[in-house]
Design an enzyme around this catalytic site. Structure first.
Site, PDB file in Angstrom:
ATOM      1  N   GLU A 147     -12.774 -10.283   0.086  1.00 10.71           N
ATOM      2  CA  GLU A 147     -11.418  -9.960  -0.357  1.00 10.71           C
ATOM      3  C   GLU A 147     -10.641  -9.547   0.883  1.00 10.71           C
ATOM      4  OE1 GLU A 147      -9.146  -6.204  -2.364  1.00 10.71           O
ATOM      5  OE2 GLU A 147     -11.102  -6.712  -3.216  1.00 10.71           O
ATOM      6  N   ARG A 163      -3.063  -5.864   4.137  1.00 15.79           N
ATOM      7  CA  ARG A 163      -2.650  -4.634   4.813  1.00 15.79           C
ATOM      8  C   ARG A 163      -2.260  -4.904   6.252  1.00 15.79           C
ATOM      9  NH1 ARG A 163      -7.670  -0.697   2.977  1.00 15.79           N
ATOM     10  NH2 ARG A 163      -7.527  -1.078   0.731  1.00 15.79           N
ATOM     11  N   LYS A 175     -10.129  -4.047 -11.919  1.00 17.91           N
ATOM     12  CA  LYS A 175     -10.584  -3.309 -10.746  1.00 17.91           C
ATOM     13  C   LYS A 175     -10.463  -1.806 -11.021  1.00 17.91           C
ATOM     14  CE  LYS A 175      -9.312  -2.492  -5.895  1.00 17.91           C
ATOM     15  NZ  LYS A 175      -8.474  -2.959  -4.765  1.00 17.91           N
TER      16      LYS A 175
END
Length: 320
Positions: free
Chosen positions: A43, A47, A131
């Site tokens: 994943e 960022r 999640k």
């Protein structure tokens, strides 16, 4: 790959490394290090400015690798990620606009939740894989156990505060589909091109995830008389005799069989957190499942299996 196949893959692999990468030129050697470590999945988080290009490079170099995008907080980032080759989208929270964008395009999406209200909102979109973030700060495994009651249909990908130290606790939780984290792919290791250490950490994590624990030794015999002689000998050492229908356990650690069972000499039984996941792991490490040996529980999950290979004349046996 549709979402059901994707989520089945997530369950089997059990780990989804969360990658924060600042230099897209490092994406390909990073992906190779992860594959070498037994985790063909990542994943890549948005960022950093390098995320989009890193996804593209990984996807092109290793099309068999399951590359997704994380920290996707709006539809614009989702579109960038998918165009770059991302096969799934993960977000820290549940943004309706992002979820709807993905659902309209049949893109698997796993939005972040940490409260019952969040979960109900996810269910309203037809999502049953969510999640759980931030996992440790939101109550960790105890919170997941409490959520299992009202939401038995939901499976969670857990991220936040998880490492090798507490990995096993999450792996044992029945409602945890897979576990995310960055400890295997720390930014400083990527920055310093320490691919060997990333591979080592990935291997360590995949093994720790299984929760292997030696359960018992099974000994084959040619007759009831031979097995009774073994039982008498073990009893001399103060071992308790527990007779079953087809074998006798001594202190629950040695199983004495009155016949020739699997394995030239007998079998070695190991407990694990999840037999299906452990089978996937072992098959990727040189073992092959003996399909005739598989026994299922009432829910259709494996509860017992053997492998075709032997170790020093002993068959390998998995139990829960």
């Amino acid at each position: 790959m549709n979402k059901d196949e994707l989520f089945s893959f997530f369950h089997n692999i059990g780990l989804v490394p969360v990658v924060k990468i600042d230099d897209a030129e490092k994406a390909v050697p990073l992906a190779k290090a992860m594959i070498d470590g037994g985790i063909p999945c990542a994943e890549v988080t948005f960022r950093t400015a390098a995320a989009e290009e890193a996804i593209r490079k990984m996807s092109e170099a290793f099309p068999e690798m399951m590359i997704g995008a994380g920290t996707v907080i709006n539809p614009e980032l989702a579109e960038k990620a998918v165009n770059a080759g991302a096969k799934f989208i993960v977000s820290p929270g549940l943004n309706p606009a992002t979820v709807e964008w993905c659902l309209e395009r049949n893109i698997p999406v796993v939005p972040g939740v940490c409260t019952p209200s969040d979960i109900e909102k996810g269910l309203s979109y037809g999502l049953n894989v969510l999640k759980f973030f931030p996992a440790e700060a939101s109550g960790g495994v105890n919170m997941l156990k409490n959520l299992a009651g009202p939401f038995p249909q939901v499976k969670f990908m857990t991220t936040g505060g998880i490492s090798t130290a507490n990995l096993g606790e999450y792996a044992k939780a029945a409602n945890v589909l897979a576990i995310g984290g960055s400890w295997m792919v720390k930014a400083d290791l990527i920055d310093n091109d320490n691919w060997a250490e990333i591979t080592r950490l990935c291997k360590e994590a995949t093994c720790a995830l299984q929760g292997f624990e030696f359960a018992h030794l099974g000994i084959n015999n040619d007759s009831v008389e031979e097995s009774e002689a073994d039982i008498k000998a073990f009893s001399t050492f103060g071992m308790a005799t527990n007779r079953g229908n087809s074998s006798v356990f001594m202190n629950k650690s040695i199983e004495v069989l009155p016949k020739q069972g699997r394995g030239a000499k007998g079998h070695l039984a190991f407990r694990c957190n999840d037999i299906e996941r452990a089978v996937y792991y072992l098959e990727n490490n040189g073992f092959t499942l003996n399909k005739d040996s598989v026994s299922l529980d009432a829910k259709g999950k494996m509860k017992v299996c053997y492998f075709n290979e032997e170790v020093s004349g002993f068959a390998i046996h998995l139990i829960k």
